[in-house]
Enzyme design. Sequence first.
Site: not given
Ligand code: 5GP
Ligand code: MG
Length: 182
Positions: A152, A44, A165, A100, A131, A103
Amino acid sequence: MIDYPPMKILLTDDQLREGIRRMADAIGKHYQHKPLTIVGVMIGSIVLLADLIRLLNLPLRVELVQARSYRNGTRPGPLVINTELLSTKVRGRHVLLVDDIFDTGRTLWELIPQIDELGPESVRTAVLLQKQGCCEVKMKPDFVAFDVPKGFVVGYGLDYNDQYRNLPHIALLEPQEMEETP
Ligand code: 5GP
Ligand code: MG
């Protein structure tokens, strides 16, 4: 024109450019006169990575790691981290992990100790998007270009089922649009 369903645009390409320039200024100030290795979290971060490094007027190295958590559409699966692409030559260097989106935070939270084991001078994090109200870990990214609401998002490197992407903007993917995505 790419034939994708109409989506709500959260951040236009102009807004992205401006926010990334602001973040690059902050990163550039922080790492002046420090040996910097930027580590992009695949896949990402690749679009951000390409734009960000060209805005940094510093001598720097670029490395990659792979982390996958969204293994089935938007549903988070177990996190799989692959650091095989990462050289171990970060001793004495400052590492900036670039992803990217932040979350739940679990990806960066789990990556940091793995990078730390390689003996860098410091490990910090930069993300395009944070987020709101989703964080499940005891850290925040050090550099953030934009806060986005829950939902999302796709585009500018972020995918849904390996699509979108290549959108130049960030769009919100509604549940019915997910069903329409082949
Ligand atoms: P985390 O580990 O912080 O929960 O999530 C990080 C990863 O989850 C990001 O690098 C991304 O790949 C994916 N991700 C989290 N939220 C989103 C979203 O809203 N859209 C997309 N496309 N990927 C997300
Ligand atoms: Mg990722």
